[in-house]
Design a protein around this motif. Structure first.
Motif, PDB file in Angstrom:
ATOM      1  N   GLY A 188       0.872  -1.284   0.128  1.00 55.81           N
ATOM      2  CA  GLY A 188       0.051  -0.100  -0.061  1.00 55.81           C
ATOM      3  C   GLY A 188       0.861   1.281  -0.024  1.00 55.81           C
ATOM      4  N   ARG A 192      -1.131   4.915   1.667  1.00 56.59           N
ATOM      5  CA  ARG A 192      -2.323   3.869   1.656  1.00 56.59           C
ATOM      6  C   ARG A 192      -3.533   4.649   2.331  1.00 56.59           C
ATOM      7  N   VAL A 251      -4.162  -5.160  -1.239  1.00 55.77           N
ATOM      8  CA  VAL A 251      -3.114  -4.434  -0.482  1.00 55.77           C
ATOM      9  C   VAL A 251      -3.093  -5.326   0.960  1.00 55.77           C
TER      10      VAL A 251
END
Length: 395
Positions: A188, A192, A251
């Motif tokens: 990520g 993220r 992710v």
């Protein structure tokens, strides 16, 4: 396209390694692995473009026979830095002549960008084993590489990227009919949890704060933009083409699971390990053997939590670019990769904002005249054309 194979030949002869891109983060991890398994490997050649002092240090550390810089203006500097017993050379032709000779068994390609295409194709034609860490080779020239592998069945290609190494391990012994989905994981990156506006205005320092991996500048920025995962999806398409499986990304912030495969009955398998690039490097160099690795062992009980969720495509347009390139094939993946490289360079120079990386890639891809891959010269021209277009994009 990867084919799995077995080598039942027992030999005490050391495998001879050519390490291309020795001064990068993957190259330095590879040095550590080769040094650790010195009873198994000897180094014929190390090569890099710049970072001459580090190139010379690496050559001395591995007691390489030849050290090569692809920047011919740095030959004298390299010669002065090398011990007398190591030959100094320059230019891509020296690399190609060496990797195709009997002095090399395995070519570990960790060159950043498309510069690795020529030596990889030459090594395949010479029937060598290639441990491939340069994802751009398959992204930009996957059809050519697969055609070369088909024409030269003695050659072997083993992926070194942690995710693709994970897939490679999971697919061993599986038939194409069994596999429904190949799934890569992504940490990520540093953005993220950021919103789209904040991402668009991120600084270079922000983009270089990767939460999990220690990598070079270019790949770290690609991880922040998720372009790294877009490139990896394309790499997976060409590496595992024979499985004709769906490709997906999850992710996974803990970076303990690197890849998953889903079978046609809904069952799944995962490859797990600590996030240490030396592990897939060691696996590739020692393949088909799996031998003891001196790195940190994964302790699932210490992790306590494993999270998985779909990437946010609105915040990260990289996945839209990947979808377009996966569907079109041809020279479009090459153009996408080249546009990204130029956009990252422009961002690092402070010419553009982080969010402009996506705008430059989109501008090049949207107007690209796509063609089927037919030759290395064609791809080199496409790469240069896309780079020129990316440099000309005004924002």
């Amino acid at each position: 396209m990867i084919e799995f194979y077995s080598d039942n030949t027992m030999t005490t002869r050391k495998k001879k390694i050519a390490l291309l891109g020795v001064t990068g983060s993957i190259g330095q991890s590879s040095c550590a692995v080769i040094d650790n398994y010195s009873e198994r490997f000897e180094t014929t050649l190390v090569a890099a473009r710049s970072s001459i002092s580090q190139l010379a240090e690496s050559a001395a550390r591995l007691n390489a026979s030849i050290a090569v810089t692809t920047d011919c203006t740095k030959t004298a500097e390299l010669s002065a830095a090398l011990p007398e017993n190591i030959r100094c050379a320059s230019g891509m032709e020296t690399i190609i002549d060496t990797v195709t000779s009997d002095a090399v068994d395995i070519v570990l390609c960790a060159i950043i960008g498309t510069a690795g295409i020529r030596p990889v194709l030459a090594a395949i034609e010479a029937g060598k084993t290639i441990a491939l860490a340069s994802k751009e080779v398959m992204v930009a020239s996957g059809d050519l590489v697969n055609a070369a592998l088909k024409a030269n069945p003695q050659a072997k290609l083993i992926p070194v990227d942690s995710e693709h190494s994970g897939v490679f391990q999971l697919l061993s012994g599986r038939t194409p009919e069994e596999i429904d989905t190949i799934c890569l994981t992504a940490s990520g990156g540093p953005f993220r949890t950021w919103d789209a506006e904040r991402i668009a205005n991120a600084t270079l320092a922000d983009a270089l704060k990767h939460p999990t991996w220690q990598m070079g500048q270019k790949i770290t920025i690609d991880s922040a933009s998720m372009m790294n995962k877009a490139l990896e999806l394309l790499e997976a398409k060409y590496l595992f083409h024979r499985y004709n499986a769906k490709l997906d990304v999850l992710v996974h912030p803990q970076s303990a699971v690197h890849a998953l495969i889903e079978f046609n009955d809904g069952s799944m398998l995962a490859q797990c390990s600590c996030p240490d690039m030396k592990l897939p490097i060691a696996y590739a160099l020692n393949y088909p053997e799996r031998i003891a690795f001196p790195g940190k062992q994964l302790k699932l009980a210490e992790l306590k939590t494993l999270e998985f969720f779909a990437p946010d495509r609105k915040k990260f347009p990289a996945f839209d670019f990947a979808d377009a390139a996966l569907a079109a094939g041809g020279t479009l993946p090459c153009a996408m990769n080249a546009a990204n490289e130029v956009a990252v360079e422009r961002f690092c120079r402070g010419e553009i904002k982080f969010g402009d990386i996506y705008k430059i890639i989109s501008a090049v891809m949207d107007k690209w005249h796509n063609e089927a891959q037919i030759s290395l010269e064609q791809l080199e021209n496409a790469d240069q054309e896309a780079r020129c277009k990316a440099r000309e994009v005004t924002l």
